[in-house]
Design a protein around this motif. Structure first.
Motif, mmCIF file in Angstrom:
data_model
loop_
_atom_site.group_PDB
_atom_site.id
_atom_site.type_symbol
_atom_site.label_atom_id
_atom_site.label_comp_id
_atom_site.label_asym_id
_atom_site.label_seq_id
_atom_site.Cartn_x
_atom_site.Cartn_y
_atom_site.Cartn_z
ATOM 1 N N ASP A 1 -7.385 -11.397 -3.341
ATOM 2 C CA ASP A 1 -6.087 -11.526 -4.003
ATOM 3 C C ASP A 1 -5.160 -12.348 -3.114
ATOM 4 O O ASP A 1 -4.724 -11.896 -2.049
ATOM 5 C CB ASP A 1 -5.496 -10.140 -4.261
ATOM 6 C CG ASP A 1 -4.299 -10.183 -5.202
ATOM 7 O OD1 ASP A 1 -3.643 -11.248 -5.276
ATOM 8 O OD2 ASP A 1 -4.023 -9.163 -5.859
ATOM 9 N N GLN A 2 -4.838 -13.550 -3.557
ATOM 10 C CA GLN A 2 -4.038 -14.461 -2.744
ATOM 11 C C GLN A 2 -2.569 -14.064 -2.656
ATOM 12 O O GLN A 2 -1.827 -14.612 -1.837
ATOM 13 C CB GLN A 2 -4.163 -15.880 -3.297
ATOM 14 C CG GLN A 2 -5.521 -16.506 -3.038
ATOM 15 C CD GLN A 2 -5.759 -16.743 -1.557
ATOM 16 O OE1 GLN A 2 -5.181 -17.631 -0.956
ATOM 17 N NE2 GLN A 2 -6.609 -15.919 -0.952
ATOM 18 N N ARG A 3 -2.140 -13.105 -3.468
ATOM 19 C CA ARG A 3 -0.763 -12.619 -3.346
ATOM 20 C C ARG A 3 -0.555 -11.872 -2.031
ATOM 21 O O ARG A 3 0.575 -11.683 -1.587
ATOM 22 C CB ARG A 3 -0.433 -11.697 -4.521
ATOM 23 C CG ARG A 3 -0.386 -12.403 -5.867
ATOM 24 C CD ARG A 3 -0.186 -11.429 -6.996
ATOM 25 N NE ARG A 3 -1.276 -10.460 -7.074
ATOM 26 C CZ ARG A 3 -1.339 -9.469 -7.961
ATOM 27 N NH1 ARG A 3 -0.362 -9.314 -8.837
ATOM 28 N NH2 ARG A 3 -2.360 -8.630 -7.970
ATOM 29 N N LEU A 4 -1.669 -11.453 -1.409
ATOM 30 C CA LEU A 4 -1.585 -10.716 -0.147
ATOM 31 C C LEU A 4 -1.503 -11.636 1.059
ATOM 32 O O LEU A 4 -1.366 -11.168 2.188
ATOM 33 C CB LEU A 4 -2.802 -9.790 -0.007
ATOM 34 C CG LEU A 4 -2.964 -8.751 -1.126
ATOM 35 C CD1 LEU A 4 -4.240 -7.955 -0.931
ATOM 36 C CD2 LEU A 4 -1.754 -7.824 -1.171
ATOM 37 N N GLY A 5 -1.630 -12.946 0.835
ATOM 38 C CA GLY A 5 -1.523 -13.885 1.940
ATOM 39 C C GLY A 5 -2.819 -14.630 2.197
ATOM 40 O O GLY A 5 -3.827 -14.451 1.504
ATOM 41 N N ILE A 6 -2.793 -15.470 3.240
ATOM 42 C CA ILE A 6 -3.941 -16.300 3.600
ATOM 43 C C ILE A 6 -4.886 -15.508 4.503
ATOM 44 O O ILE A 6 -4.450 -14.809 5.420
ATOM 45 C CB ILE A 6 -3.478 -17.587 4.309
ATOM 46 C CG1 ILE A 6 -2.591 -18.413 3.364
ATOM 47 C CG2 ILE A 6 -4.671 -18.410 4.777
ATOM 48 C CD1 ILE A 6 -2.004 -19.646 4.009
ATOM 49 N N TYR A 7 -6.181 -15.624 4.247
ATOM 50 C CA TYR A 7 -7.211 -14.954 5.040
ATOM 51 C C TYR A 7 -7.938 -15.975 5.908
ATOM 52 O O TYR A 7 -8.261 -17.078 5.454
ATOM 53 C CB TYR A 7 -8.235 -14.274 4.129
ATOM 54 C CG TYR A 7 -7.721 -13.067 3.375
ATOM 55 C CD1 TYR A 7 -8.053 -11.781 3.780
ATOM 56 C CD2 TYR A 7 -6.916 -13.219 2.250
ATOM 57 C CE1 TYR A 7 -7.599 -10.668 3.082
ATOM 58 C CE2 TYR A 7 -6.447 -12.116 1.543
ATOM 59 C CZ TYR A 7 -6.795 -10.847 1.965
ATOM 60 O OH TYR A 7 -6.333 -9.755 1.274
#
Length: 440
Positions: free
Chosen positions: A283-289
């Motif tokens: 889920d990209q709403r949580l930020g960059i991994y």
């Protein structure tokens, strides 16, 4: 001389029902969704076409359930035996030969050109494991006939004689248990944007890498090689996602569909489809991994979903839908409308791409000595964009992308990231741009 049985007399036109996984595919067939995938072998010498023709004819007789075409009945589609096609010339784009209902050509064909032998088959008929067993048998027979001998000793190939009962077994029905909960439904996923290629075109890029450096890198990260490649794929998709302006309503997750072969976990064997899916999501709403974070995330998501009790949910859904008396009574033209809608909204729409790993392939010493490497190419999809496949043979890993998108940016990022890890290999592509441009 080797022989898998005498030639048939008058064609018997035996028929077979579709397995529970395959029933979704015929209504969704189109010029850009052919359901055809490909496994090919690059030989050390040019193909001996008369020998390959003879072996192909023998193997069609040995496995008549693969020498079939798709037919439409009143209530269901079914498979009907048809005359073999012989070896076809391997020209044009791979995986783009649409299976036609009632067509004269089998759903599984063998192609050859130069030093390459390729098997192309529709998912209506079988999955990667069934197709691989057929190709391995063909390669062993081809090597043996070239020597005037019998196939070398190797496990898991088709043996001479009549088909065994397990080959046409509908294994999902045996694994099914009534009363199981259904799998979760998924919201739509993000898809790689961009214009499509012209109809009939399919771009493929393959990288070949030494196996050991990749294993060492995966061990250093505490994950499997499947986890590592899947993480690299998601990392490339994440960078593409971040390059696009994303309105809030379009901030959908990255979700990769991973086919899971059910044979090892159940002890059941079949030449039919026998697989389910795991879904790996970010889920990209949580930020960059970062890459190592994605690898750990992938590792834990896959392990949680590979429990046989979790996988049984998908089998329960497929088998129960086939057994339902109301579904059975609906004419096929109405089923087409319903299943086409189901596939549109709960099929490709809910995953960003697919990732499939055939694992490490073994051949006998005699059969393997003729083969340089193997490649595996996924079916095309106009919705998901690039799909990724993996196969290993004798210390070499072949990773392939198949895409109907004009822009190869996902592939570029993937191979650039792999190079940044110190993993060097060879790239080949049928793009108009040279492979070196994709590498840069």
């Amino acid at each position: 001389m080797i022989s898998f049985g005498a030639a048939r007399g008058e064609h018997s036109l035996r028929w077979y029902p579709l397995d529970t996984t395959a029933i979704i595919f015929p209504p969704a067939l189109s010029a850009r969704f052919t359901t055809v995938f490909r496994i090919s072998a690059r030989l050390k010498e040019p193909v001996d076409l008369p020998v390959l023709e003879r072996v192909t004819a023998e193997l069609y007789r040995r496995a008549p359930y693969f020498c079939v075409r798709l037919r439409q009945g009143f209530f269901w589609y079914y498979l009907e035996e048809c005359p073999p096609s012989g070896v076809l010339r391997d020209d044009g784009f791979p995986c783009m030969d649409l299976p036609r209902r009632g067509g004269a050509r089998p759903l599984l064909v063998i192609r050859a050109r130069g030093n390459r032998v390729a098997l192309e088959v529709s998912h209506v008929l079988t999955d990667g494991r069934g197709a691989l067993l057929f190709l391995r048998t063909l390669l062993e027979m081809y090597a043996a006939l070239g020597r005037g001998d019998s196939p070398g000793e190797v496990a898991d190939i088709l043996r001479p004689g009549e088909p065994e009962s397990w080959e046409t077994r509908y294994a999902s029905r045996l694994f099914y248990r009534p009363g199981q909960p259904l799998p979760p439904s998924y919201a739509p996923a993000w898809h790689v944007p961009g214009p499509l290629l012209g109809q009939g075109r399919y771009h493929v890029t393959t990288g070949r890498y030494p196996l050991e450096p990749l294993r060492e890198r995966a061990r250093a990260m505490g994950v499997s090689m499947t986890d590592l490649f899947l993480a690299l794929f998601i990392y490339a998709l994440q960078l593409c996602y971040r390059q696009e302006p994303q309105p809030r309503r379009h901030r959908r997750p990255l979700r990769i569909l991973v086919p899971v072969d059910m044979r090892p976990g159940t002890g059941l064997q079949t030449m039919r489809n026998f697989f389910v899916y795991a879904m790996v999501e970010l889920d990209q709403r949580l930020g960059i991994y970062q890459l190592d974070e994605i690898a750990r995330n992938v590792h834990h998501q896959l392990r949680a979903q590979l429990d046989p009790r979790s996988l049984r949910k998908q089998v329960a859904r497929n088998v129960a839908a086939r057994r339902n008396w109301f579904n059975r009574s609906i004419p096929v033209f109405l089923k087409d409308l319903i299943l086409r809608g189901v596939y549109r909204f709960q099929g490709e729409a809910v995953n960003t791409a697919s990732f499939s790993n055939l694992g490490e392939v073994s051949l006998s010493r005699e059969g393997g000595d003729r083969v340089l490497d193997l490649d595996f190419i996924a079916p095309p999809s106009a919705v998901t964009g690039p799909n990724m496949t993996l196969v290993s043979f004798r210390g070499t890993v072949s990773v392939s992308f198949g895409s109907l998108r004009r822009d190869p940016r996902v592939e570029k990022i993937f191979f650039q990231t792999l190079a940044s890890l110190g993993i060097q290999g060879d790239l080949v592509t049928n793009w108009s741009a040279p492979a070196e441009e994709i590498r840069r």
